[in-house]
Design a protein around this motif. Structure first.
Motif, PDB file in Angstrom:
ATOM      1  N   PHE A 103       0.826  -1.204   0.000  1.00  6.31           N
ATOM      2  CA  PHE A 103       0.000   0.000   0.000  1.00  6.31           C
ATOM      3  C   PHE A 103       0.865   1.260   0.000  1.00  6.31           C
ATOM      4  O   PHE A 103       0.621   2.195  -0.770  1.00  6.31           O
ATOM      5  CB  PHE A 103      -0.929  -0.004   1.221  1.00  6.31           C
TER       6      PHE A 103
ATOM      7  N   TRP B 199       2.424   1.739  -3.534  1.00  8.39           N
ATOM      8  CA  TRP B 199       1.510   2.182  -4.593  1.00  8.39           C
ATOM      9  C   TRP B 199       0.941   3.561  -4.344  1.00  8.39           C
ATOM     10  O   TRP B 199       0.668   4.296  -5.290  1.00  8.39           O
ATOM     11  CB  TRP B 199       0.380   1.187  -4.774  1.00  8.39           C
ATOM     12  N   GLU B 200       0.728   3.932  -3.102  1.00  9.74           N
ATOM     13  CA  GLU B 200       0.071   5.200  -2.801  1.00  9.74           C
ATOM     14  C   GLU B 200       1.028   6.356  -2.545  1.00  9.74           C
ATOM     15  O   GLU B 200       0.634   7.508  -2.681  1.00  9.74           O
ATOM     16  CB  GLU B 200      -0.865   5.037  -1.597  1.00  9.74           C
ATOM     17  N   ILE B 201       2.266   6.076  -2.157  1.00  6.28           N
ATOM     18  CA  ILE B 201       3.177   7.159  -1.792  1.00  6.28           C
ATOM     19  C   ILE B 201       4.424   7.178  -2.668  1.00  6.28           C
ATOM     20  O   ILE B 201       4.715   8.169  -3.325  1.00  6.28           O
ATOM     21  CB  ILE B 201       3.563   7.059  -0.300  1.00  6.28           C
TER      22      ILE B 201
ATOM     23  N   PRO C 256       3.787   7.291  -6.911  1.00  4.30           N
ATOM     24  CA  PRO C 256       3.391   8.610  -7.438  1.00  4.30           C
ATOM     25  C   PRO C 256       4.448   9.699  -7.193  1.00  4.30           C
ATOM     26  O   PRO C 256       4.589  10.612  -7.993  1.00  4.30           O
ATOM     27  CB  PRO C 256       2.108   8.941  -6.681  1.00  4.30           C
TER      28      PRO C 256
END
Length: 83
Positions: A37, A40-42, A45
């Motif tokens: 997580f 993919w989220e921090i 991007p």
């Protein structure tokens, strides 16, 4: 993706009480999913890793398409000459 697969394997091993994973805390079992997580989220991007890879793939497809059209028009398969 490796973190997700590892997390799923740990969950199955924990639920079936197989091996040393059976004695681990649930925090350790779910840690790979938390890392996935975070990735993919921090991290992804922030550095644009997936976007750069996708743009490179798109440029390769575009170059192959141009080469195919040049060959079909009989303009030769070589690159354009620079003057």
């Amino acid at each position: 993706m490796a973190f997700v697969i590892l997390g799923l394997i740990f969950i199955v091993l924990k639920l079936l009480s197989i091996g040393p994973v059976a004695s681990w805390s649930w925090w350790w079992v779910l840690l790979p999913l938390a890392l996935a997580f975070i990735w993919w989220e921090i991290i992804d991007p922030m550095f644009g890793i997936s976007k750069k890879r996708a743009m490179g793939d798109m440029a390769d497809r575009q170059q192959a398409r141009r080469q195919k059209y040049r060959e079909s028009l009989g303009l030769g398969g070589g690159e354009r000459r620079k003057k």
